[in-house]
Design a protein around this motif. Structure first.
Motif, PDB file in Angstrom:
ATOM      1  N   VAL A 299       0.841  -1.203   0.000  1.00 53.59           N
ATOM      2  CA  VAL A 299       0.000   0.000   0.000  1.00 53.59           C
ATOM      3  C   VAL A 299       0.874   1.251   0.000  1.00 53.59           C
ATOM      4  CG1 VAL A 299      -1.658   1.332   1.360  1.00 53.59           C
ATOM      5  CG2 VAL A 299      -1.956  -1.131   1.096  1.00 53.59           C
ATOM      6  N   GLY A 300       1.979   1.214   0.769  1.00 53.80           N
ATOM      7  CA  GLY A 300       2.880   2.349   0.833  1.00 53.80           C
ATOM      8  C   GLY A 300       3.574   2.654  -0.474  1.00 53.80           C
ATOM      9  N   GLY A 301       3.634   1.683  -1.386  1.00 54.06           N
ATOM     10  CA  GLY A 301       4.191   1.929  -2.713  1.00 54.06           C
ATOM     11  C   GLY A 301       3.129   2.209  -3.747  1.00 54.06           C
ATOM     12  N   PHE A 302       2.035   1.451  -3.708  1.00 52.29           N
ATOM     13  CA  PHE A 302       0.993   1.542  -4.730  1.00 52.29           C
ATOM     14  C   PHE A 302       0.228   2.859  -4.659  1.00 52.29           C
ATOM     15  CE2 PHE A 302      -3.314   0.936  -6.255  1.00 52.29           C
ATOM     16  CZ  PHE A 302      -3.156   0.193  -7.425  1.00 52.29           C
ATOM     17  N   VAL A 303      -0.219   3.241  -3.470  1.00 54.29           N
ATOM     18  CA  VAL A 303      -1.092   4.413  -3.332  1.00 54.29           C
ATOM     19  C   VAL A 303      -0.395   5.711  -3.732  1.00 54.29           C
ATOM     20  CG1 VAL A 303      -2.394   5.812  -1.681  1.00 54.29           C
ATOM     21  CG2 VAL A 303      -2.625   3.325  -1.665  1.00 54.29           C
ATOM     22  N   PRO A 304       0.807   6.025  -3.203  1.00 57.85           N
ATOM     23  CA  PRO A 304       1.444   7.277  -3.640  1.00 57.85           C
ATOM     24  C   PRO A 304       1.733   7.305  -5.134  1.00 57.85           C
ATOM     25  CG  PRO A 304       2.476   6.465  -1.639  1.00 57.85           C
ATOM     26  CD  PRO A 304       1.587   5.367  -2.134  1.00 57.85           C
ATOM     27  N   ALA A 305       2.202   6.184  -5.696  1.00 60.86           N
ATOM     28  CA  ALA A 305       2.503   6.151  -7.131  1.00 60.86           C
ATOM     29  C   ALA A 305       1.264   6.462  -7.955  1.00 60.86           C
ATOM     30  CB  ALA A 305       3.071   4.784  -7.513  1.00 60.86           C
ATOM     31  N   LEU A 306       0.117   5.959  -7.540  1.00 59.10           N
ATOM     32  CA  LEU A 306      -1.133   6.219  -8.261  1.00 59.10           C
ATOM     33  C   LEU A 306      -1.613   7.648  -8.045  1.00 59.10           C
ATOM     34  CD1 LEU A 306      -3.504   4.945  -9.928  1.00 59.10           C
ATOM     35  CD2 LEU A 306      -4.602   4.476  -7.726  1.00 59.10           C
ATOM     36  N   VAL A 307      -1.615   8.111  -6.797  1.00 62.71           N
ATOM     37  CA  VAL A 307      -2.179   9.423  -6.469  1.00 62.71           C
ATOM     38  C   VAL A 307      -1.367  10.555  -7.087  1.00 62.71           C
ATOM     39  CG1 VAL A 307      -2.677  11.023  -4.577  1.00 62.71           C
ATOM     40  CG2 VAL A 307      -3.306   8.610  -4.374  1.00 62.71           C
ATOM     41  N   PHE A 308      -0.044  10.422  -7.146  1.00 64.29           N
ATOM     42  CA  PHE A 308       0.758  11.480  -7.763  1.00 64.29           C
ATOM     43  C   PHE A 308       0.387  11.652  -9.232  1.00 64.29           C
ATOM     44  CE2 PHE A 308       4.170  10.489  -4.422  1.00 64.29           C
ATOM     45  CZ  PHE A 308       3.747  11.528  -3.610  1.00 64.29           C
ATOM     46  N   GLY A 309       0.139  10.567  -9.928  1.00 63.79           N
ATOM     47  CA  GLY A 309      -0.291  10.664 -11.321  1.00 63.79           C
ATOM     48  C   GLY A 309      -1.670  11.271 -11.447  1.00 63.79           C
ATOM     49  N   VAL A 310      -2.580  10.888 -10.554  1.00 58.48           N
ATOM     50  CA  VAL A 310      -3.930  11.465 -10.559  1.00 58.48           C
ATOM     51  C   VAL A 310      -3.855  12.978 -10.340  1.00 58.48           C
ATOM     52  CG1 VAL A 310      -6.108  11.553  -9.272  1.00 58.48           C
ATOM     53  CG2 VAL A 310      -5.084   9.342  -9.854  1.00 58.48           C
ATOM     54  N   ALA A 311      -2.966  13.419  -9.469  1.00 54.45           N
ATOM     55  CA  ALA A 311      -2.805  14.854  -9.211  1.00 54.45           C
ATOM     56  C   ALA A 311      -2.359  15.583 -10.469  1.00 54.45           C
ATOM     57  CB  ALA A 311      -1.802  15.077  -8.077  1.00 54.45           C
ATOM     58  N   PHE A 312      -1.383  15.012 -11.190  1.00 50.22           N
ATOM     59  CA  PHE A 312      -0.937  15.634 -12.437  1.00 50.22           C
ATOM     60  C   PHE A 312      -2.067  15.693 -13.454  1.00 50.22           C
ATOM     61  CE2 PHE A 312       3.566  15.604 -11.341  1.00 50.22           C
ATOM     62  CZ  PHE A 312       4.054  16.643 -12.115  1.00 50.22           C
ATOM     63  N   GLY A 313      -2.874  14.639 -13.512  1.00 50.96           N
ATOM     64  CA  GLY A 313      -4.001  14.630 -14.437  1.00 50.96           C
ATOM     65  C   GLY A 313      -4.985  15.739 -14.148  1.00 50.96           C
ATOM     66  N   ASN A 314      -5.207  16.024 -12.881  1.00 54.41           N
ATOM     67  CA  ASN A 314      -6.116  17.109 -12.515  1.00 54.41           C
ATOM     68  C   ASN A 314      -5.504  18.478 -12.797  1.00 54.41           C
ATOM     69  OD1 ASN A 314      -8.781  16.236 -11.052  1.00 54.41           O
ATOM     70  ND2 ASN A 314      -7.218  14.765 -10.413  1.00 54.41           N
ATOM     71  N   LEU A 315      -4.194  18.607 -12.631  1.00 55.61           N
ATOM     72  CA  LEU A 315      -3.556  19.878 -12.963  1.00 55.61           C
ATOM     73  C   LEU A 315      -3.721  20.193 -14.448  1.00 55.61           C
ATOM     74  CD1 LEU A 315      -0.186  19.759 -10.956  1.00 55.61           C
ATOM     75  CD2 LEU A 315      -2.289  20.970 -10.381  1.00 55.61           C
ATOM     76  N   LEU A 316      -3.579  19.196 -15.289  1.00 55.28           N
ATOM     77  CA  LEU A 316      -3.706  19.417 -16.724  1.00 55.28           C
ATOM     78  C   LEU A 316      -5.129  19.801 -17.122  1.00 55.28           C
ATOM     79  CD1 LEU A 316      -1.451  16.477 -17.895  1.00 55.28           C
ATOM     80  CD2 LEU A 316      -1.021  18.888 -18.366  1.00 55.28           C
TER      81      LEU A 316
END
Length: 384
Positions: free
Chosen positions: A132-149
């Motif tokens: 979870v400590g690897g999967f969740v941050p890796a996914l959420v950081f990408g989701v954040a970039f998607g929302n910025l765009l």
């Protein structure tokens, strides 16, 4: 020389320099801590026995804390150099950031407590925490970039108070989730490449297979996200602003949403198309070099990671936090920075200390080079 120094220390130049510094820190985090996150996400599928899981954990156990310094530096740079972005982002993305924080907390706890007891259920629980400590941050950081765009629903009132009119579930839109897949697959690929440097035998072979799967998913999702951005998502364009030397007032400008605006920088300088091309090429080259030259494969994978982040950053420049409900309230490089004096002092400190961090990190990895084997962890109390 004095004219050059004056140009370097000007408000306009320092604003661009700090945009570049922030990019360097984010890429440094993605490259250095990214393979840690990727290995955590791959832990259940590559390691099949307790000893194999111990091998994977010990490939990153001695260095993960140092790697996370890049994350701390990135957050500190946003806080000090771009305080308006720090305030707006931590307000709008509060739930997502808390989720990432809790996930990251599971990593040190998992590393320290996993081997305290020999009970398989105890160890399995902490293994899932590390996942979870690897999967969740890796996914959420990408989701954040998607929302910025796409732009986020933020606005300022007349007193410069920031308001965020969205919610956590609004961040989980289809395009953002595709960007999350890009991030997750990219870091899983990067982690699998690192494992080929640090493991032998069957673990090495499994890491190779999962590198190929992750690279294919990454390239496919990166291409889909790029086409989606070009064909279906409006970008942002500055119509007027107070100038690159003006005060940081996000309300003193006019901005509009416009189809194809995210391609403006690429159209102005076609050479920039090499950046997204390097994302694909780095992933392919890492796959090609993996079996024979894992060190160079890691460099190629790092280039792919850095190019992916730069692709989005170059497309958005000078925007950093666009507003979907009030485009003129978007935050840009020119109107979200700290004072000139703050940027000057921070520039001097960064020039002094960033090379030291890089040198120390290089020395640590040199000392810790070499593979971790099953024989190393069996019967050893010195390992996780």
């Amino acid at each position: 020389m004095s004219d050059l120094l004056a140009l370097l220390m000007s408000y306009e130049t320092l604003r661009v320099i700090w945009w570049l510094f922030l990019g360097v820190l984010l890429i440094g985090f993605a490259v250095m801590d990214g393979f840690d996150l990727g290995i955590g996400a791959l832990l259940p599928v590559i390691a099949r026995t307790d000893d194999e899981r111990r091998v994977l954990i010990n490939t990153i156990g001695p260095t993960w804390e140092g790697n996370q310094v890049w994350f701390v530096l990135g957050g500190g740079a946003i806080f000090a150099a771009f305080p308006l972005i720090y305030a707006a982002a931590f307000s709008g993305f509060f739930v997502a950031l808390i989720l990432v924080l809790f996930a990251l907390i599971l990593r040190p706890v998992g590393f320290d407590y996993r081997s305290k007891l020999p009970d398989p259920r105890w160890r399995s629980t902490w293994d899932w925490c590390l996942f979870v400590g690897g999967f969740v941050p890796a996914l959420v950081f990408g989701v954040a970039f998607g929302n910025l765009l796409q732009g986020v629903p933020l606005r300022f009132d007349a007193e410069m108070r920031v308001f965020y009119d969205g919610n956590f579930f609004g961040l989980l839109n289809p395009f953002a989730l595709v960007c999350g897949v890009v991030s997750l697959a990219m870091l899983a690929m990067h982690g699998a490449v690192f494992l080929q440097l640090k493991t032998v035998g069957e673990l090495h072979a499994r890491a190779r297979r999962w590198q190929g799967i992750a690279a294919l998913v990454y390239a496919s999702a990166f291409a889909v996200a790029g086409l989606w951005l070009v064909l279906g998502i409006d970008g942002y364009r500055l119509v007027s602003f107070a100038g690159s030397e003006g005060a940081s007032n996000p309300l003193a400008k006019t901005a509009v949403r416009e189809a194809g605006a995210w391609l403006a920088n690429y159209r102005a300088a076609p050479l920039l198309w090499l950046i997204p091309a390097l994302g694909f090429a780095g992933a392919a080259l890492a796959w090609r070099l993996g079996p024979r030259r894992p060190g160079w494969a890691f460099v190629a994978s790092a280039v792919s990671v850095g190019a992916t982040i730069l692709t989005a950053a170059v497309a958005m420049f000078p925007f950093m936090l666009p507003s979907s409900i009030a485009p003129s309230h978007s935050l840009t490089v020119w109107d979200s920075t700290s004072s000139l004096l703050t940027l000057r002092w921070m520039f001097c400190m960064t020039v002094l200390f960033l090379p030291l961090i890089i040198l120390y990190t290089s020395w640590v990895f040199r000392v810790m080079r070499g593979p971790v084997t099953l024989d190393d962890v069996r019967g050893s109390d010195a390992h996780y």
